[in-house]
Design a protein around this motif. Sequence first.
Motif, PDB file in Angstrom:
ATOM      1  N   ALA A   1      57.142  77.453  82.818  1.00 38.85           N
ATOM      2  CA  ALA A   1      56.192  76.368  82.567  1.00 38.85           C
ATOM      3  C   ALA A   1      54.952  76.517  83.446  1.00 38.85           C
ATOM      4  O   ALA A   1      53.819  76.306  82.996  1.00 38.85           O
ATOM      5  CB  ALA A   1      56.866  75.019  82.817  1.00 38.85           C
ATOM      6  N   GLU A   2      55.163  76.904  84.706  1.00 38.73           N
ATOM      7  CA  GLU A   2      54.026  77.078  85.612  1.00 38.73           C
ATOM      8  C   GLU A   2      53.135  78.233  85.158  1.00 38.73           C
ATOM      9  O   GLU A   2      51.905  78.118  85.148  1.00 38.73           O
ATOM     10  CB  GLU A   2      54.531  77.337  87.029  1.00 38.73           C
ATOM     11  CG  GLU A   2      53.426  77.487  88.057  1.00 38.73           C
ATOM     12  CD  GLU A   2      53.954  77.699  89.465  1.00 38.73           C
ATOM     13  OE1 GLU A   2      53.132  77.733  90.396  1.00 38.73           O
ATOM     14  OE2 GLU A   2      55.189  77.844  89.620  1.00 38.73           O
ATOM     15  N   ALA A   3      53.772  79.350  84.773  1.00 40.52           N
ATOM     16  CA  ALA A   3      52.991  80.502  84.331  1.00 40.52           C
ATOM     17  C   ALA A   3      52.220  80.207  83.046  1.00 40.52           C
ATOM     18  O   ALA A   3      51.116  80.723  82.841  1.00 40.52           O
ATOM     19  CB  ALA A   3      53.912  81.705  84.122  1.00 40.52           C
ATOM     20  N   SER A   4      52.806  79.380  82.172  1.00 38.83           N
ATOM     21  CA  SER A   4      52.172  79.056  80.895  1.00 38.83           C
ATOM     22  C   SER A   4      51.287  77.827  80.969  1.00 38.83           C
ATOM     23  O   SER A   4      50.611  77.487  79.985  1.00 38.83           O
ATOM     24  CB  SER A   4      53.253  78.828  79.831  1.00 38.83           C
ATOM     25  OG  SER A   4      54.009  79.990  79.586  1.00 38.83           O
ATOM     26  N   ARG A   5      51.330  77.114  82.101  1.00 40.01           N
ATOM     27  CA  ARG A   5      50.546  75.884  82.290  1.00 40.01           C
ATOM     28  C   ARG A   5      50.889  74.839  81.233  1.00 40.01           C
ATOM     29  O   ARG A   5      50.020  74.256  80.588  1.00 40.01           O
ATOM     30  CB  ARG A   5      49.050  76.197  82.286  1.00 40.01           C
ATOM     31  CG  ARG A   5      48.633  77.143  83.395  1.00 40.01           C
ATOM     32  CD  ARG A   5      47.147  77.408  83.403  1.00 40.01           C
ATOM     33  NE  ARG A   5      46.797  78.327  84.499  1.00 40.01           N
ATOM     34  CZ  ARG A   5      45.564  78.733  84.770  1.00 40.01           C
ATOM     35  NH1 ARG A   5      44.548  78.305  84.022  1.00 40.01           N
ATOM     36  NH2 ARG A   5      45.327  79.564  85.763  1.00 40.01           N
ATOM     37  N   VAL A   6      52.198  74.606  81.112  1.00 35.23           N
ATOM     38  CA  VAL A   6      52.701  73.623  80.152  1.00 35.23           C
ATOM     39  C   VAL A   6      53.802  72.808  80.818  1.00 35.23           C
ATOM     40  O   VAL A   6      54.215  73.086  81.942  1.00 35.23           O
ATOM     41  CB  VAL A   6      53.266  74.301  78.884  1.00 35.23           C
ATOM     42  CG1 VAL A   6      52.163  75.035  78.121  1.00 35.23           C
ATOM     43  CG2 VAL A   6      54.412  75.259  79.240  1.00 35.23           C
ATOM     44  N   ALA A   7      54.275  71.803  80.109  1.00 37.68           N
ATOM     45  CA  ALA A   7      55.459  71.043  80.511  1.00 37.68           C
ATOM     46  C   ALA A   7      56.603  71.384  79.560  1.00 37.68           C
ATOM     47  O   ALA A   7      56.373  71.812  78.421  1.00 37.68           O
ATOM     48  CB  ALA A   7      55.167  69.541  80.476  1.00 37.68           C
ATOM     49  N   VAL A   8      57.829  71.190  80.023  1.00 37.74           N
ATOM     50  CA  VAL A   8      59.013  71.462  79.203  1.00 37.74           C
ATOM     51  C   VAL A   8      59.971  70.289  79.319  1.00 37.74           C
ATOM     52  O   VAL A   8      60.214  69.774  80.419  1.00 37.74           O
ATOM     53  CB  VAL A   8      59.727  72.760  79.642  1.00 37.74           C
ATOM     54  CG1 VAL A   8      61.061  72.914  78.925  1.00 37.74           C
ATOM     55  CG2 VAL A   8      58.843  73.978  79.362  1.00 37.74           C
ATOM     56  N   ASP A   9      60.510  69.860  78.185  1.00 36.48           N
ATOM     57  CA  ASP A   9      61.551  68.828  78.164  1.00 36.48           C
ATOM     58  C   ASP A   9      62.804  69.407  77.526  1.00 36.48           C
ATOM     59  O   ASP A   9      62.753  69.974  76.426  1.00 36.48           O
ATOM     60  CB  ASP A   9      61.099  67.597  77.370  1.00 36.48           C
ATOM     61  CG  ASP A   9      62.163  66.507  77.379  1.00 36.48           C
ATOM     62  OD1 ASP A   9      62.507  66.042  78.480  1.00 36.48           O
ATOM     63  OD2 ASP A   9      62.648  66.147  76.290  1.00 36.48           O
TER      64      ASP A   9
ATOM     65  N   ARG B   1      68.275  75.996  69.879  1.00 31.97           N
ATOM     66  CA  ARG B   1      67.148  75.168  70.310  1.00 31.97           C
ATOM     67  C   ARG B   1      67.637  74.101  71.287  1.00 31.97           C
ATOM     68  O   ARG B   1      68.583  73.360  70.998  1.00 31.97           O
ATOM     69  CB  ARG B   1      66.485  74.487  69.110  1.00 31.97           C
ATOM     70  CG  ARG B   1      65.230  73.693  69.487  1.00 31.97           C
ATOM     71  CD  ARG B   1      64.745  72.804  68.350  1.00 31.97           C
ATOM     72  NE  ARG B   1      63.569  72.049  68.737  1.00 31.97           N
ATOM     73  CZ  ARG B   1      63.578  70.946  69.509  1.00 31.97           C
ATOM     74  NH1 ARG B   1      64.728  70.464  69.970  1.00 31.97           N
ATOM     75  NH2 ARG B   1      62.442  70.327  69.825  1.00 31.97           N
ATOM     76  N   VAL B   2      66.978  74.012  72.465  1.00 31.95           N
ATOM     77  CA  VAL B   2      67.434  73.081  73.493  1.00 31.95           C
ATOM     78  C   VAL B   2      66.325  72.188  74.025  1.00 31.95           C
ATOM     79  O   VAL B   2      66.567  71.352  74.900  1.00 31.95           O
ATOM     80  CB  VAL B   2      68.080  73.836  74.678  1.00 31.95           C
ATOM     81  CG1 VAL B   2      69.336  74.566  74.223  1.00 31.95           C
ATOM     82  CG2 VAL B   2      67.082  74.795  75.323  1.00 31.95           C
ATOM     83  N   GLY B   3      65.102  72.340  73.520  1.00 33.69           N
ATOM     84  CA  GLY B   3      64.035  71.506  74.043  1.00 33.69           C
ATOM     85  C   GLY B   3      62.685  71.830  73.436  1.00 33.69           C
ATOM     86  O   GLY B   3      62.594  72.566  72.445  1.00 33.69           O
ATOM     87  N   SER B   4      61.650  71.266  74.067  1.00 34.97           N
ATOM     88  CA  SER B   4      60.292  71.379  73.530  1.00 34.97           C
ATOM     89  C   SER B   4      59.296  71.701  74.633  1.00 34.97           C
ATOM     90  O   SER B   4      59.494  71.329  75.804  1.00 34.97           O
ATOM     91  CB  SER B   4      59.878  70.064  72.863  1.00 34.97           C
ATOM     92  OG  SER B   4      60.783  69.694  71.847  1.00 34.97           O
ATOM     93  N   VAL B   5      58.214  72.355  74.236  1.00 33.55           N
ATOM     94  CA  VAL B   5      57.088  72.603  75.123  1.00 33.55           C
ATOM     95  C   VAL B   5      56.054  71.506  74.883  1.00 33.55           C
ATOM     96  O   VAL B   5      55.708  71.205  73.731  1.00 33.55           O
ATOM     97  CB  VAL B   5      56.462  73.983  74.867  1.00 33.55           C
ATOM     98  CG1 VAL B   5      55.329  74.246  75.856  1.00 33.55           C
ATOM     99  CG2 VAL B   5      57.520  75.086  74.963  1.00 33.55           C
ATOM    100  N   LEU B   6      55.555  70.919  75.970  1.00 33.76           N
ATOM    101  CA  LEU B   6      54.650  69.774  75.879  1.00 33.76           C
ATOM    102  C   LEU B   6      53.363  70.038  76.648  1.00 33.76           C
ATOM    103  O   LEU B   6      53.268  70.959  77.458  1.00 33.76           O
ATOM    104  CB  LEU B   6      55.338  68.525  76.456  1.00 33.76           C
ATOM    105  CG  LEU B   6      56.732  68.176  75.915  1.00 33.76           C
ATOM    106  CD1 LEU B   6      57.331  67.046  76.730  1.00 33.76           C
ATOM    107  CD2 LEU B   6      56.657  67.829  74.443  1.00 33.76           C
ATOM    108  N   GLU B   7      52.377  69.204  76.411  1.00 32.91           N
ATOM    109  CA  GLU B   7      51.173  69.211  77.228  1.00 32.91           C
ATOM    110  C   GLU B   7      51.531  68.741  78.639  1.00 32.91           C
ATOM    111  O   GLU B   7      52.462  67.953  78.838  1.00 32.91           O
ATOM    112  CB  GLU B   7      50.130  68.262  76.639  1.00 32.91           C
ATOM    113  CG  GLU B   7      49.648  68.633  75.243  1.00 32.91           C
ATOM    114  CD  GLU B   7      48.496  69.633  75.267  1.00 32.91           C
ATOM    115  OE1 GLU B   7      48.109  70.053  76.386  1.00 32.91           O
ATOM    116  OE2 GLU B   7      48.005  69.977  74.188  1.00 32.91           O
ATOM    117  N   GLY B   8      50.787  69.217  79.617  1.00 36.35           N
ATOM    118  CA  GLY B   8      50.998  68.742  80.973  1.00 36.35           C
ATOM    119  C   GLY B   8      51.632  69.782  81.857  1.00 36.35           C
ATOM    120  O   GLY B   8      51.430  70.987  81.679  1.00 36.35           O
ATOM    121  N   GLU B   9      52.456  69.317  82.805  1.00 37.39           N
ATOM    122  CA  GLU B   9      53.122  70.233  83.724  1.00 37.39           C
ATOM    123  C   GLU B   9      54.461  69.657  84.148  1.00 37.39           C
ATOM    124  O   GLU B   9      54.713  68.448  84.035  1.00 37.39           O
ATOM    125  CB  GLU B   9      52.260  70.496  84.957  1.00 37.39           C
ATOM    126  CG  GLU B   9      51.940  69.271  85.775  1.00 37.39           C
ATOM    127  CD  GLU B   9      51.042  69.561  86.960  1.00 37.39           C
ATOM    128  OE1 GLU B   9      51.074  68.783  87.928  1.00 37.39           O
ATOM    129  OE2 GLU B   9      50.301  70.566  86.917  1.00 37.39           O
TER     130      GLU B   9
END
Length: 309
Positions: free
Chosen positions: A221-229, A281-289
């Motif tokens: 997530a840090e490398a991609s600059r995204v959030a993960v749930d 599938r276990v989650g989603s990539v979101l905006e943010g961090e």
Amino acid sequence: MAGGEFDMIRRITADLEQSPTTILGPGDDAAVLRLDGDAAVTTDMLVEGVHFRRNWTTPFQLGRKAIAVNVSDVEAMGAVPVSVVVALALPIGLEETWVDQFSAGVREECARSGVSLVGGDLSRSESITVCVTAIGEFRGSTPVTRGGAAPGEQVAVCGRLGWSSAGLTVLQRGFGSPKELVVEHQCPTVPYGQGRVAAAAGATAMMDVSDGLLADLGHLAEASRVAVDLETDAFAVTDAIARVCAATGKSPWGFILAGGEDHALVATFPADVALPEGWLRVGSVLEGEGLTVNALPWQGAAGWDHFAR
């Protein structure tokens, strides 16, 4: 150990099978490989007292594990693993049979993963240390890094999660059952070939899960600059892990989400991509961090850190 260093090297390398990528194998100052396109190179250490204990892990299992944990990193780049070199530091007085069994484990896992042992090194030390370097080739494809995930994508895993850390808990309590968890801690079951499968299916980012799913997803997530749930409903709690939880009072999510040494793969895929067979599938990539679990902050350790206090 009778025979000395060079006798040991001859025993370890005798009659090694080599793949077509090996032009020159063990026996010279360096191996010579013919690779197709760009190469992936990774290295990892297993240190006695940190990564394994001799009373918990046989030399055969350690040989297998040393190869598995390194080849898994090559898989995580979407590359085809082809070769390994093994550096081994051993204490004086170690039985020759230990070296023979370790070598047998290395050969077994090389065969499972499709790599050739092409060289290495031997040294003396106070305790056993194994350092393996693994090499893979991309064969014209593009590396799948940690930095390619984008909001709106799906998070998926392939492999066993929580088994190794649950097995370690069993061993720490002085037991040997559930055996399948103990065996997984002694040597992980790497989903060989699935890194290449994920890359071909359109994976945008990928990692080997070695420090814990949450910890490693945090790096992605840090490398991609995204959030993960992550969504716990997506995961199955095996009967074996449930038995360990019942005996210890621990939560299964501590094992599944934060347990280390799984060596499964985690990747992100576009939302409209059908996941390959074997991927969940276990989650989603979101905006943010940052990371959340069921849309809430995770309470507790996210995984293993060698230098955490």
